[in-house]
Design an enzyme around this catalytic site. Sequence first.
Site, PDB file in Angstrom:
ATOM      1  N   TYR A 101     -36.850  20.352 -39.401  1.00 40.85           N
ATOM      2  CA  TYR A 101     -37.519  18.965 -39.067  1.00 40.85           C
ATOM      3  C   TYR A 101     -37.044  18.604 -37.588  1.00 40.85           C
ATOM      4  CZ  TYR A 101     -38.104  14.545 -39.270  1.00 40.85           C
ATOM      5  OH  TYR A 101     -38.443  13.142 -39.196  1.00 40.85           O
ATOM      6  N   GLU A 189     -43.639  13.949 -35.629  1.00 44.61           N
ATOM      7  CA  GLU A 189     -43.006  15.085 -36.459  1.00 44.61           C
ATOM      8  C   GLU A 189     -43.227  16.121 -36.949  1.00 44.61           C
ATOM      9  OE1 GLU A 189     -41.225  12.324 -39.751  1.00 44.61           O
ATOM     10  OE2 GLU A 189     -43.021  13.550 -40.649  1.00 44.61           O
TER      11      GLU A 189
END
Lengths: 381, 287
Positions: A101, A189
């Site tokens: 991530y 993101e």
Amino acid sequence: MKLHEYQSKQIFSKYGIPIPKGKVAATAQEAKLIAEELGSRVVIKSQVLVGGRGKAGGIMLAKTPEQAEEVASQIFAIEIKGLPVRKVLVDEAAKIDKEIYLGITNDRAARRPVMMASAAGGVDIEEVARNNPEQIIKVHIDPLLGLRDYQSRDIAAGIDLPRELWRMFGQIAASLWKVYIDCDATLAEINPLVITSDHQLLALDGKMVIDDNSLFRHPELAEMRDLDVEAPSEIEARKYGLSFIKLDGNIGCMVNGAGLAMTSMDIIKLFGGEPANFLDIGGGATADKVSAALRIILSDSNVKAVLFNIFGGITRGDEVARGILTALEEVKSDIPMVIRLVGTNAEEGRAILRNADMITAGTLVEAARKAVAVASGEQIR
Amino acid sequence: MSILIDKNTKLMVQGITGNEGLFHTQQMLTYGTNIVSGVTPGKGGEWVLNGKIPVFDSVRIAVDATGANTSIIFVPARYAPDAIFEAADAGIELIVCITEGIPVQDMMRVRNYIEQKGARLVGPNCPGLLTPGESKVGIIPGDIAITGNIGVVSRSGTLTYEVLYALMLENMGVSTCVGIGGDPINGTNFIDCLSLFEEDLHTDRVILIGEIGGTDEEKAAEYIATHMSKPVAAFIAGQTAPPGKHMGHAGAIVEGGSGLAVDKIRALEEAGVKVAKHPEEIPSLFS
């Protein structure tokens, strides 16, 4: 304002972040053509602005173009959390070794941007933050200095990324920072950022949220707004510069000021009612704005009463009163209305409304009580 | 009798020739605020309000010429960050920014810059300050508060007026009212104001008005429990707000289960703060 995955990834790609080969399709047939063109296994991903697409059956693999068409038509047929699927992204399926991530967001408390990374990618990061916060590496970025290379290295090391990928990771982190700054994002993101079986990094999914207040300097982003996620009344309200949010109750609210508008909703609830909306008509609201606001409130058929709570400061009571009269002439409604008018030119406002068929109140509590009573069918004057 | 502004405040108005700037300059002047100058680039040399206030091209020139120590900003959102930088650069100690809608990344740069300069910013997206009977730097209606010993600090605008009005109806007066603004990133926060009120000899109790979004109320609660000797009462708006939506203010949003009204109320109550169910209940919490 949220961007779709495909929009975010197109922006990422422009800044040099590697993304899978792929294209957007609006029909199952288009999906088939794209799969043919790609000539490989593909993943078909619904483009809707909610999380949990995979669980809802909105993301599926296809081995052949025919299967891509079939899968895409299935996805186009479903609704995901109430939203229709209007587009799918057809991406080349990646061979994945590991998912990580990487994201940048605003840390309100620290008053700085924060870059976050985790070796536990591909899952809901908020869940990781709740249950295993130690698995998330956070690095705050000085907004006047920007992201420095050593910070990217610290992050790479912190998530145990193999050293041979640090340089590539650093470039992706620097690009993501640039995306975040250039687009005035409040969130940029990549989840997951994958390590492929041939040891490359690839942004498999992308998510961006753009600061609404910055749209004046990003007309190209403003055009990307997806109106499906907003109620028609909210879209209408924005045209008039009104801050409006539709809710499920039956008491319409018209208030000046955001804090007071929230408070008016809270008090309705406190006395046993349910607000039908949040509405801040803003400072200095003019008569035509007020009249538009009232039309929008009354277009909701759930509404059984309307509460006006106006505390005049910059907003003038007489101006609001004139707006109400204009709207009532246009809309002709027999829904009971309770009004409380205090502050600048409140006297004049009350005089203007003297002959209108409205219930008056002196205090906020009295106004809320009366609105709740009339909404449930009680007669008061 | 006050914090941050008083009789000695020498105010400059940035954006004085705009509609809002001019209107509120008149209002502040009528209230008795000592307004020494205004700034609008390109209009230096003009005078406004029947020759009462001189206009300058830059903050630095205005400060040199008139000794302004406080600035209020009525400049549109796209120019407001620059106005704040300019004021901080010219050595203004207290900068009050009324402007709503400044992009949050601009505010992060502003916030970090003014910290380096040692300036204090109140706002943006705020109604400013009022020290009843002495000075008004902002847009709070002057006739809804009387002089007294209650300090008020709030993230809201009209909700603050509501509270001031409720106090006045009970004949309860205010030392200073500070609207710190509804943006996610602002200059002065609750704790800054609480500590100033704690030190102020003429403030003997404080009202805190918060709303959903962020964790500033929780932090204030911690501060109150450990640092405040004066009683504090509070109200938190947004108990019925749905998650994921900006409730008018850019900063009023419940995100990922954080910023909920119920958590803020609990934290405040645990710190010994009386929390009102509605604003009109606040005066009774002090009796």
